[in-house]
Design a protein around this motif. Structure first.
Motif, PDB file in Angstrom:
ATOM      1  N   SER A   1      -2.344   5.633  10.382  1.00  9.49           N
ATOM      2  CA  SER A   1      -1.698   6.918  10.096  1.00  9.49           C
ATOM      3  C   SER A   1      -2.483   7.694   9.039  1.00  9.49           C
ATOM      4  O   SER A   1      -3.421   7.168   8.420  1.00  9.49           O
ATOM      5  CB  SER A   1      -0.267   6.680   9.622  1.00  9.49           C
ATOM      6  N   PRO A   2      -2.114   8.948   8.783  1.00  8.90           N
ATOM      7  CA  PRO A   2      -2.791   9.726   7.732  1.00  8.90           C
ATOM      8  C   PRO A   2      -2.761   9.087   6.353  1.00  8.90           C
ATOM      9  O   PRO A   2      -3.546   9.484   5.482  1.00  8.90           O
ATOM     10  CB  PRO A   2      -2.020  11.050   7.753  1.00  8.90           C
ATOM     11  N   LEU A   3      -1.892   8.119   6.121  1.00  9.59           N
ATOM     12  CA  LEU A   3      -1.887   7.445   4.827  1.00  9.59           C
ATOM     13  C   LEU A   3      -3.234   6.791   4.551  1.00  9.59           C
ATOM     14  O   LEU A   3      -3.715   6.774   3.406  1.00  9.59           O
ATOM     15  CB  LEU A   3      -0.769   6.402   4.778  1.00  9.59           C
ATOM     16  N   HIS A   4      -3.854   6.237   5.587  1.00 11.78           N
ATOM     17  CA  HIS A   4      -5.154   5.581   5.401  1.00 11.78           C
ATOM     18  C   HIS A   4      -6.206   6.584   4.952  1.00 11.78           C
ATOM     19  O   HIS A   4      -7.002   6.319   4.038  1.00 11.78           O
ATOM     20  CB  HIS A   4      -5.584   4.911   6.702  1.00 11.78           C
ATOM     21  N   ALA A   5      -6.234   7.756   5.573  1.00 14.06           N
ATOM     22  CA  ALA A   5      -7.198   8.785   5.169  1.00 14.06           C
ATOM     23  C   ALA A   5      -6.872   9.325   3.782  1.00 14.06           C
ATOM     24  O   ALA A   5      -7.772   9.559   2.960  1.00 14.06           O
ATOM     25  CB  ALA A   5      -7.215   9.911   6.194  1.00 14.06           C
ATOM     26  N   LEU A   6      -5.582   9.500   3.494  1.00 13.07           N
ATOM     27  CA  LEU A   6      -5.189  10.032   2.190  1.00 13.07           C
ATOM     28  C   LEU A   6      -5.519   9.053   1.062  1.00 13.07           C
ATOM     29  O   LEU A   6      -5.790   9.479  -0.070  1.00 13.07           O
ATOM     30  CB  LEU A   6      -3.691  10.347   2.194  1.00 13.07           C
ATOM     31  N   SER A   7      -5.515   7.757   1.364  1.00 12.03           N
ATOM     32  CA  SER A   7      -5.835   6.767   0.332  1.00 12.03           C
ATOM     33  C   SER A   7      -7.279   6.865  -0.124  1.00 12.03           C
ATOM     34  O   SER A   7      -7.634   6.320  -1.175  1.00 12.03           O
ATOM     35  CB  SER A   7      -5.549   5.358   0.863  1.00 12.03           C
ATOM     36  N   GLU A   8      -8.129   7.531   0.647  1.00  2.00           N
ATOM     37  CA  GLU A   8      -9.503   7.752   0.226  1.00  2.00           C
ATOM     38  C   GLU A   8      -9.618   8.894  -0.779  1.00  2.00           C
ATOM     39  O   GLU A   8     -10.679   9.093  -1.383  1.00  2.00           O
ATOM     40  CB  GLU A   8     -10.381   8.038   1.445  1.00  2.00           C
ATOM     41  N   TRP A   9      -8.556   9.637  -0.958  1.00  2.00           N
ATOM     42  CA  TRP A   9      -8.563  10.790  -1.857  1.00  2.00           C
ATOM     43  C   TRP A   9      -7.711  10.564  -3.099  1.00  2.00           C
ATOM     44  O   TRP A   9      -8.069  11.014  -4.178  1.00  2.00           O
ATOM     45  CB  TRP A   9      -8.048  12.027  -1.121  1.00  2.00           C
ATOM     46  N   LEU A  10      -6.557   9.911  -2.945  1.00  3.86           N
ATOM     47  CA  LEU A  10      -5.616   9.760  -4.046  1.00  3.86           C
ATOM     48  C   LEU A  10      -5.416   8.289  -4.390  1.00  3.86           C
ATOM     49  O   LEU A  10      -5.202   7.454  -3.501  1.00  3.86           O
ATOM     50  CB  LEU A  10      -4.267  10.384  -3.692  1.00  3.86           C
ATOM     51  N   PHE A  11      -5.432   7.986  -5.676  1.00  6.20           N
ATOM     52  CA  PHE A  11      -5.170   6.621  -6.125  1.00  6.20           C
ATOM     53  C   PHE A  11      -3.747   6.206  -5.787  1.00  6.20           C
ATOM     54  O   PHE A  11      -3.493   5.062  -5.407  1.00  6.20           O
ATOM     55  CB  PHE A  11      -5.405   6.515  -7.638  1.00  6.20           C
ATOM     56  N   SER A  12      -2.804   7.119  -5.925  1.00  6.19           N
ATOM     57  CA  SER A  12      -1.412   6.795  -5.621  1.00  6.19           C
ATOM     58  C   SER A  12      -1.230   6.418  -4.150  1.00  6.19           C
ATOM     59  O   SER A  12      -0.482   5.491  -3.826  1.00  6.19           O
ATOM     60  CB  SER A  12      -0.509   7.971  -5.985  1.00  6.19           C
ATOM     61  N   ALA A  13      -1.907   7.130  -3.230  1.00  5.88           N
ATOM     62  CA  ALA A  13      -1.843   6.774  -1.816  1.00  5.88           C
ATOM     63  C   ALA A  13      -2.505   5.431  -1.568  1.00  5.88           C
ATOM     64  O   ALA A  13      -2.060   4.649  -0.723  1.00  5.88           O
ATOM     65  CB  ALA A  13      -2.506   7.866  -0.978  1.00  5.88           C
ATOM     66  N   HIS A  14      -3.591   5.175  -2.315  1.00 11.81           N
ATOM     67  CA  HIS A  14      -4.266   3.881  -2.220  1.00 11.81           C
ATOM     68  C   HIS A  14      -3.317   2.749  -2.611  1.00 11.81           C
ATOM     69  O   HIS A  14      -3.244   1.705  -1.956  1.00 11.81           O
ATOM     70  CB  HIS A  14      -5.489   3.901  -3.142  1.00 11.81           C
ATOM     71  N   MET A  15      -2.578   2.954  -3.691  1.00 13.73           N
ATOM     72  CA  MET A  15      -1.626   1.947  -4.142  1.00 13.73           C
ATOM     73  C   MET A  15      -0.490   1.767  -3.143  1.00 13.73           C
ATOM     74  O   MET A  15      -0.041   0.649  -2.890  1.00 13.73           O
ATOM     75  CB  MET A  15      -1.065   2.351  -5.501  1.00 13.73           C
ATOM     76  N   LEU A  16      -0.027   2.879  -2.568  1.00 13.79           N
ATOM     77  CA  LEU A  16       1.032   2.780  -1.571  1.00 13.79           C
ATOM     78  C   LEU A  16       0.554   1.983  -0.363  1.00 13.79           C
ATOM     79  O   LEU A  16       1.302   1.163   0.188  1.00 13.79           O
ATOM     80  CB  LEU A  16       1.471   4.181  -1.143  1.00 13.79           C
ATOM     81  N   GLN A  17      -0.681   2.188   0.048  1.00 11.85           N
ATOM     82  CA  GLN A  17      -1.244   1.421   1.154  1.00 11.85           C
ATOM     83  C   GLN A  17      -1.261  -0.068   0.827  1.00 11.85           C
ATOM     84  O   GLN A  17      -0.873  -0.902   1.652  1.00 11.85           O
ATOM     85  CB  GLN A  17      -2.653   1.906   1.458  1.00 11.85           C
ATOM     86  N   HIS A  18      -1.694  -0.410  -0.380  1.00 11.16           N
ATOM     87  CA  HIS A  18      -1.717  -1.818  -0.783  1.00 11.16           C
ATOM     88  C   HIS A  18      -0.309  -2.418  -0.796  1.00 11.16           C
ATOM     89  O   HIS A  18      -0.098  -3.558  -0.353  1.00 11.16           O
ATOM     90  CB  HIS A  18      -2.335  -1.948  -2.170  1.00 11.16           C
ATOM     91  N   GLU A  19       0.639  -1.673  -1.315  1.00  7.84           N
ATOM     92  CA  GLU A  19       2.005  -2.192  -1.392  1.00  7.84           C
ATOM     93  C   GLU A  19       2.606  -2.396  -0.003  1.00  7.84           C
ATOM     94  O   GLU A  19       3.340  -3.363   0.227  1.00  7.84           O
ATOM     95  CB  GLU A  19       2.888  -1.235  -2.211  1.00  7.84           C
ATOM     96  N   LEU A  20       2.305  -1.502   0.930  1.00 12.62           N
ATOM     97  CA  LEU A  20       2.793  -1.682   2.294  1.00 12.62           C
ATOM     98  C   LEU A  20       2.227  -2.945   2.916  1.00 12.62           C
ATOM     99  O   LEU A  20       2.935  -3.684   3.616  1.00 12.62           O
ATOM    100  CB  LEU A  20       2.429  -0.466   3.147  1.00 12.62           C
ATOM    101  N   LEU A  21       0.951  -3.209   2.674  1.00 12.14           N
ATOM    102  CA  LEU A  21       0.335  -4.402   3.229  1.00 12.14           C
ATOM    103  C   LEU A  21       0.911  -5.673   2.617  1.00 12.14           C
ATOM    104  O   LEU A  21       1.209  -6.637   3.334  1.00 12.14           O
ATOM    105  CB  LEU A  21      -1.184  -4.364   3.006  1.00 12.14           C
TER     106      LEU A  21
END
Length: 308
Positions: A90-110
């Motif tokens: 989803s766009p969360l993966h692309a957004l995690s390349e731009w924002l640290f907060s999205a990166h953290m959300l991706q890690h927490e989901l995993l």
């Protein structure tokens, strides 16, 4: 059965680690809200779901007992699978390349959503039923070898699983290691593999052992969850309350989207601190409920008529 579960964890780690072959470095041409369709990622996700559904249908057709339990595991697996899609496609993966907060959300989901749900879903056992009987026997024999049994017995010890998961979280969030992972694709792959792999192992010690119904296993699971909630909450608090930016590499892309880097870091810390702590609390409640409702084994002689 323990060796089968170890192979399950290894397969799941490989499934999610592969998409992370590229580091989270945004390029000017990339869109922060684009869907990511890596062919091999989509194929791996599709094959895993197809095998699970095939195994589930085959078991259901046999009319074996435990249909309610299989249905619950199906729901858990599908939900965990959808979480992987959100985190990796989803766009969360692309957004995690731009924002640290999205990166953290991706890690927490995993680590806090996909990993425990996949463990509860018991995918490898269901995947095996998608193969012919001869193949199932050969795979089962292979997983019973000592080369898998002995490492699994060590890794599945509660203290070992807890330590590996805690080490992965704290070490990779140290600025030097986090910055290195952002800059080098191979190390970034190792980072995500260790996150998901240690999470699968951790949640197995929580839900896998607790499901066996032993009081000691449930007690260990409660202790693991409580202590992990404490130390991950501490890490989230440090990120949230830090007076400066820990990861300078994230500053350029964050500012490109019009966000303040320090506020973005604070939001990422809150993601780990509050929702992360809630996930461990929910896990503890589930283990506690299972512990309280489990049936005690009948005592010898109870309920039998006395002689004479």
């Amino acid at each position: 059965m323990a060796t089968v579960r170890l192979l399950k964890c290894a397969l799941l780690c490989a499934l999610v680690a592969c998409p992370e072959a590229h580091a989270h470095v945004a390029t000017p041409e990339a869109s922060p809200l684009a869907w990511t369709f890596e062919p091999w990622v989509v194929i791996a996700l599709a094959v895993s779901l197809a095998l699970y559904i095939t195994g589930y249908v085959r078991l259901r057709a046999r009319g074996a007992q435990g249909r309610a339990g299989r249905t619950a595991r199906l729901v858990a697996f599908v939900t965990g699978w959808l979480t992987l899609v959100v985190a990796l496609v989803s766009p969360l993966h692309a957004l995690s390349e731009w924002l640290f907060s999205a990166h953290m959300l991706q890690h927490e989901l995993l680590m806090l959503v996909a990993a425990p749900l996949l463990v509860i879903g018991r995918p490898l056992a269901m995947w095996l039923w998608a193969f012919p009987a001869v193949a199932r026997m050969r795979i089962g024999a292979a997983t019973r070898s000592r080369w898998i049994k002995r490492p699994w017995r060590f890794l599945s010890l509660p203290i070992v699983a807890w330590t590996l998961h805690a080490a992965a979280l704290w070490c990779w969030h140290a600025p030097r290691f986090f910055e290195t992972a952002l800059a080098r694709p191979g190390i970034h792959t190792l980072q995500h593999t260790s996150f998901l792999g240690s999470a699968l192992l951790f949640w197995w010690t929580v839900f896998g052992r607790a499901s066996e119904g032993h009081g000691a296993a449930n007690a260990h699971a409660m202790l693991l969850l409580f202590t992990t909630m404490v130390h991950t909450g501490a890490l989230g608090a440090l990120l949230t309350l830090a007076p400066g930016v820990w990861y300078p590499s994230c500053m350029e892309t964050t500012r490109a989207l019009g966000f303040d880097p320090l506020q973005d870091q604070q939001l990422g810390g809150l993601v780990m601190w509050v929702p992360g702590g809630l996930a461990y609390l929910i896990g503890g409640l589930m283990v506690g409920a299972r512990w309280l409702t489990r049936r005690a084994p009948p005592r010898v002689g109870v309920g039998r008529p006395r002689e004479g």
